[in-house]
Design a protein around this motif. Structure first.
Motif, PDB file in Angstrom:
ATOM      1  N   GLN A  84       0.793  -1.218   0.000  1.00 59.10           N
ATOM      2  CA  GLN A  84       0.000   0.000   0.000  1.00 59.10           C
ATOM      3  C   GLN A  84       0.832   1.279   0.000  1.00 59.10           C
ATOM      4  O   GLN A  84       0.441   2.268  -0.606  1.00 59.10           O
ATOM      5  N   LEU A  85       1.948   1.267   0.723  1.00 58.05           N
ATOM      6  CA  LEU A  85       2.609   2.533   1.011  1.00 58.05           C
ATOM      7  C   LEU A  85       3.950   2.708   0.327  1.00 58.05           C
ATOM      8  O   LEU A  85       4.429   3.821   0.152  1.00 58.05           O
ATOM      9  N   CYS A  86       4.551   1.600  -0.071  1.00 57.86           N
ATOM     10  CA  CYS A  86       5.924   1.649  -0.559  1.00 57.86           C
ATOM     11  C   CYS A  86       5.979   2.283  -1.946  1.00 57.86           C
ATOM     12  O   CYS A  86       5.150   1.970  -2.807  1.00 57.86           O
ATOM     13  N   PRO A  87       6.959   3.181  -2.195  1.00 58.74           N
ATOM     14  CA  PRO A  87       7.141   3.680  -3.561  1.00 58.74           C
ATOM     15  C   PRO A  87       7.478   2.513  -4.492  1.00 58.74           C
ATOM     16  O   PRO A  87       8.195   1.596  -4.089  1.00 58.74           O
ATOM     17  N   THR A  88       6.958   2.586  -5.724  1.00 60.63           N
ATOM     18  CA  THR A  88       7.043   1.439  -6.627  1.00 60.63           C
ATOM     19  C   THR A  88       8.474   0.942  -6.829  1.00 60.63           C
ATOM     20  O   THR A  88       8.713  -0.259  -6.865  1.00 60.63           O
ATOM     21  N   SER A 111     -12.894   2.639  -3.633  1.00 60.34           N
ATOM     22  CA  SER A 111     -14.202   3.047  -3.115  1.00 60.34           C
ATOM     23  C   SER A 111     -14.100   3.452  -1.661  1.00 60.34           C
ATOM     24  O   SER A 111     -14.650   4.476  -1.230  1.00 60.34           O
ATOM     25  N   ALA A 112     -13.344   2.628  -0.882  1.00 57.68           N
ATOM     26  CA  ALA A 112     -13.211   2.928   0.537  1.00 57.68           C
ATOM     27  C   ALA A 112     -12.488   4.248   0.738  1.00 57.68           C
ATOM     28  O   ALA A 112     -12.896   5.088   1.542  1.00 57.68           O
ATOM     29  N   TYR A 113     -11.400   4.428  -0.047  1.00 59.45           N
ATOM     30  CA  TYR A 113     -10.690   5.712   0.060  1.00 59.45           C
ATOM     31  C   TYR A 113     -11.626   6.843  -0.311  1.00 59.45           C
ATOM     32  O   TYR A 113     -11.623   7.917   0.302  1.00 59.45           O
ATOM     33  N   CYS A 115     -11.934   6.906   3.979  1.00 61.64           N
ATOM     34  CA  CYS A 115     -11.256   6.042   4.938  1.00 61.64           C
ATOM     35  C   CYS A 115      -9.763   6.366   4.981  1.00 61.64           C
ATOM     36  O   CYS A 115      -9.177   6.772   3.971  1.00 61.64           O
ATOM     37  N   THR A 116      -9.144   6.157   6.144  1.00 65.51           N
ATOM     38  CA  THR A 116      -7.687   6.254   6.236  1.00 65.51           C
ATOM     39  C   THR A 116      -7.092   4.946   5.720  1.00 65.51           C
ATOM     40  O   THR A 116      -7.808   3.954   5.538  1.00 65.51           O
ATOM     41  N   THR A 117      -5.761   4.947   5.517  1.00 66.68           N
ATOM     42  CA  THR A 117      -5.104   3.720   5.033  1.00 66.68           C
ATOM     43  C   THR A 117      -5.370   2.570   6.001  1.00 66.68           C
ATOM     44  O   THR A 117      -5.643   1.441   5.600  1.00 66.68           O
ATOM     45  N   TRP A 118      -5.270   2.862   7.310  1.00 69.24           N
ATOM     46  CA  TRP A 118      -5.499   1.822   8.320  1.00 69.24           C
ATOM     47  C   TRP A 118      -6.908   1.261   8.205  1.00 69.24           C
ATOM     48  O   TRP A 118      -7.113   0.051   8.240  1.00 69.24           O
ATOM     49  N   GLU A 119      -7.884   2.143   8.046  1.00 67.93           N
ATOM     50  CA  GLU A 119      -9.270   1.676   7.941  1.00 67.93           C
ATOM     51  C   GLU A 119      -9.475   0.820   6.691  1.00 67.93           C
ATOM     52  O   GLU A 119     -10.183  -0.188   6.730  1.00 67.93           O
ATOM     53  N   VAL A 120      -8.830   1.216   5.603  1.00 69.04           N
ATOM     54  CA  VAL A 120      -8.935   0.409   4.381  1.00 69.04           C
ATOM     55  C   VAL A 120      -8.338  -0.973   4.616  1.00 69.04           C
ATOM     56  O   VAL A 120      -8.938  -1.999   4.291  1.00 69.04           O
ATOM     57  N   MET A 121      -7.155  -0.998   5.242  1.00 63.37           N
ATOM     58  CA  MET A 121      -6.489  -2.278   5.517  1.00 63.37           C
ATOM     59  C   MET A 121      -7.377  -3.164   6.397  1.00 63.37           C
ATOM     60  O   MET A 121      -7.606  -4.327   6.115  1.00 63.37           O
TER      61      MET A 121
END
Lengths: 320, 354
Positions: A105-109, A206-208, A212-218
């Protein structure tokens, strides 16, 4: 056209034969595994009959392990196996989850591949290397820094205090559990990463979109969607932790005793087997060791069945 | 299908060829299995002997227990054990036993500020440390023996072998002789129920745990302590003298032992008299069948041992083992002549140079 059909006919027949042979071969391989499993069970039971008959249920309950008097009990290694694996899970699961979330989710590609490959390489390190590293680097560090700190802080608390009491030795159940936790990291995290990647982007978007925050999506979208795979990964790690031998033997202290303190030395079933088989001359000693093996087999079986059962229940509740 | 058959038969042929090579390599060699403690010197002797006679030795260092098992099932020509069998057990199995080489077991410590050979211990104190009754380095029992050495207020981390071992047997046998409580509670065997402590696998495991854990005490074979420059202790022997672990102290304890009065050469060298004797010494033993099915092989085995007794001394000393004194060798070879027989009742061994 006709020519083509004619020339095709012969190879076609041969193909059918090859197909049948292939099918038979795969059948054989699949059944072979079951036969092997059955043979192992029979051998384990056959080998442990003498010990189980002599000591009865007391074998599982007794803590006594005395090669001089020839009385044996499995409780210390059994409990040791379960405690070290539990510590390994406590260490391994949250870190693996963090790694998988970061990578997906968070890491640069550009950093994904090198990080992912690095973690997978951790899985390729032979367990004896972990053992040596544990003994020469990690255990002294535990003895001089972490354990004195734990004894002075957590050890003083009521309730959980006895868990962190005693002299800091560096070698013991806690150290073994942490090493195991590091060893199972790559298994759990690479499976988590793979299954997190299977979540359809539309769900996450959709969640974002709902704010939603990243944590909530996870926690509310990705994890429920992938729970089967996640639990599978955890079970794979747990299976490895239960049976791990060499690394544990190096750092657990190999003492057939139960202590309240996690800092005290203990032993596990596989470590006891690795240590003692060579010199177990007497039949009852050897039989007791085989019985330990049988117990480990049963524990593993129970853990895996429980995991399967949990998955089935989860699936039926979700209605998928 | 035809090609499969061809491949299969080719594989089988290769397998048969390999098996043939294997048995060819085995022919003419003698085989033994057992104790790990004497493995380095047996390997060295085997190498030197092969260069001289062309006969190789295939020795599996699988542990004393394994050695006893293998000789009893006759899969090897001789077994090797650090723990001698009782005369009764030997008779029941039809085996004979003789000592091959000696060595010492040395307590090693890791205490800040303590130099090798500086710390003095006696038997009862060592036993009490391993019983868990002495738990701190500045315990009065230890400081009383060590005036002038400053010992810290630190927990003692007891280290022992986690695998079964002849070294453990020799060590525990000594503790049993000097401490009635040890004999009563723990006893002696290749592995015991340790009241306290950490277990390390093999001499190297004990050495590593001891040198990596602050405040540790362990026990290893002398060669290990010496080669790794570990902090060994002085021990008080049964005559009340303090001795350093070194070859001449092991030899002193062997010199005072009377092998001629030991049935089946069952003799333990721990706590021997003599003011220069190292109290934790031991011999390692060879087991062979008295009634030999293959007298020619047995003769080769005995020739190897005879050569090792007579020419292997300097090799043994180079590896910090102690060779058997000539008087004991004479006794052993006499016992060979009297006991080890072929199918026709003829002695297999008829004296060296035969």
């Amino acid at each position: 056209m006709a020519d083509l059909a004619l020339t095709r006919k012969l190879p076609g027949e041969r193909q059918n034969l090859a197909d049948a042979a292939f099918k038979l071969a795969t059948w054989f391989f699949a059944v072979f595994v079951l036969v092997l499993l059955g043979a192992v069970i029979v051998a384990l039971i056959d080998g442990s009959v003498e010990a189980l008959r002599r000591f009865g249920p007391g074998f599982v309950l007794s803590e006594d392990w005395n090669p001089v008097k020839q009385t044996f009990g499995a409780r210390a290694p059994m409990v040791g196996t379960l405690i070290t694996s539990a510590i390994a899970m406590l260490v391994g699961i949250p870190i693996s989850f963090g790694i998988a979330v970061f990578l997906t989710q968070l890491c640069p590609t550009w950093a994904r591949r090198p990080l992912g490959v690095g973690i997978e390489l951790l899985a390729g390190i032979p367990s004896i290397i972990y053992g040596i590293w544990g003994l020469f680097v990690f255990a002294p560090f535990m003895q001089s820094h972490i354990e004195p700190f734990l004894i002075d802080t957590l050890g003083k608390l009521p309730g959980i205090g006895p868990l962190f009491a005693g002299p800091p030795l560096g070698i013991g159940m806690l150290t073994a559990g942490i090493i195991l936790g590091i060893m199972v990291l790559p298994f759990i995290s690479s499976i988590m990463r793979d299954v997190f990647d299977t979540v359809p982007p539309m769900l996450k978007e959709s969640a974002y979109g709902l704010g939603c925050t990243t944590w909530e999506v996870m926690w509310n979208v990705v994890l429920p969607f992938t729970r089967v795979g996640v639990i599978g990964g955890i079970m794979l790690g747990l299976g490895r932790a239960l049976g791990e031998t060499m690394a544990v033997t190096f750092v657990i202290g190999n003492a057939h005793r139960l202590s309240t303190s996690l800092l005290a030395p203990g032993t596990t079933i596989s470590a006891a087997l690795a240590n003692e088989f060579t010199e177990a001359v007497e039949d009852i000693y050897q039989s007791s060791l085989v019985a330990l093996g049988l117990i480990l087999f049963v524990i593993t079986l129970i853990v895996l069945s429980a995991a399967k059962y949990m998955l089935i229940r989860l699936q039926s509740r979700a209605g998928t | 299908m035809a090609s499969t058959v061809k491949t299969l038969s080719r594989a089988l042929a290769t397998g048969a060829l390999l098996a043939g090579l294997w048995s060819a390599a085995q022919a003419g060699d003698i085989s033994g299995a057992g104790a790990t403690f004497p493995y380095p010197i047996y390997a060295k002797w085997a190498e030197a002997y092969k260069a001289k006679s062309g006969i190789g030795l295939n020795y599996q260092s699988i542990g004393s227990g394994g050695g006893i098992k293998q000789i009893k099932s006759k899969t090897v020509d001789f077994g090797a054990s650090d723990m001698p069998l009782e005369a009764k057990e030997l008779d029941e199995a039809g085996l004979m036993q003789f000592p091959m080489v000696m060595g010492g077991v040395v307590p090693v410590v890791n205490v800040k500020g303590v130099q090798p050979g500086q710390l003095k211990l006696d038997g009862p104190t060592l036993a009490n440390i391993y019983l868990g009754k002495i738990a701190k380095w500045n315990d009065p029992a230890i400081t009383a023996l060590n005036a002038g050495v400053s010992l810290p207020d630190q927990a003692i981390a007891v280290v022992h072998r986690s695998d079964g071992s002849g070294t453990t047997f020799i060590f525990c046998d000594y503790l049993s002789k000097v401490s009635p409580e040890w004999k009563d509670k723990v006893g002696e065997n290749t592995s015991v129920e340790w009241p306290v402590g950490l277990g390390g696998k093999g001499n190297e495991g004990v050495a590593a745990l001891t040198s990596r854990t602050d405040g540790a005490i362990g026990y290893v074979e002398y060669a290990y302590a010496k080669q790794n420059k570990m902090t060994h202790t002085e021990m008080k022997n049964s005559d009340g003298g303090y001795v350093q672990p070194e070859s001449k102290a092991f030899m002193a304890s062997a010199a005072n032992a009377d092998w001629s009065k030991a049935p089946g050469f069952h003799l333990l060298l721990t706590n021997q008299p003599g003011k220069d004797s190292w109290p934790i010494s031991g011999a390692t033993f060879i087991l062979m069948y008295k009634q030999q099915d293959k007298p020619d092989t047995a003769k080769q085995v005995l020739e190897f041992f005879d050569w090792a007794y007579k020419n292997g001394g300097s090799l043994a000393e180079g590896l910090d083992y102690v060779p058997m004194p000539p008087k004991v060798v004479e006794l052993v070879e006499g016992a060979w002549k009297a006991n080890i027989k072929g199918a026709n009742g003829q002695p297999v061994w008829s004296g060296s140079g035969s």
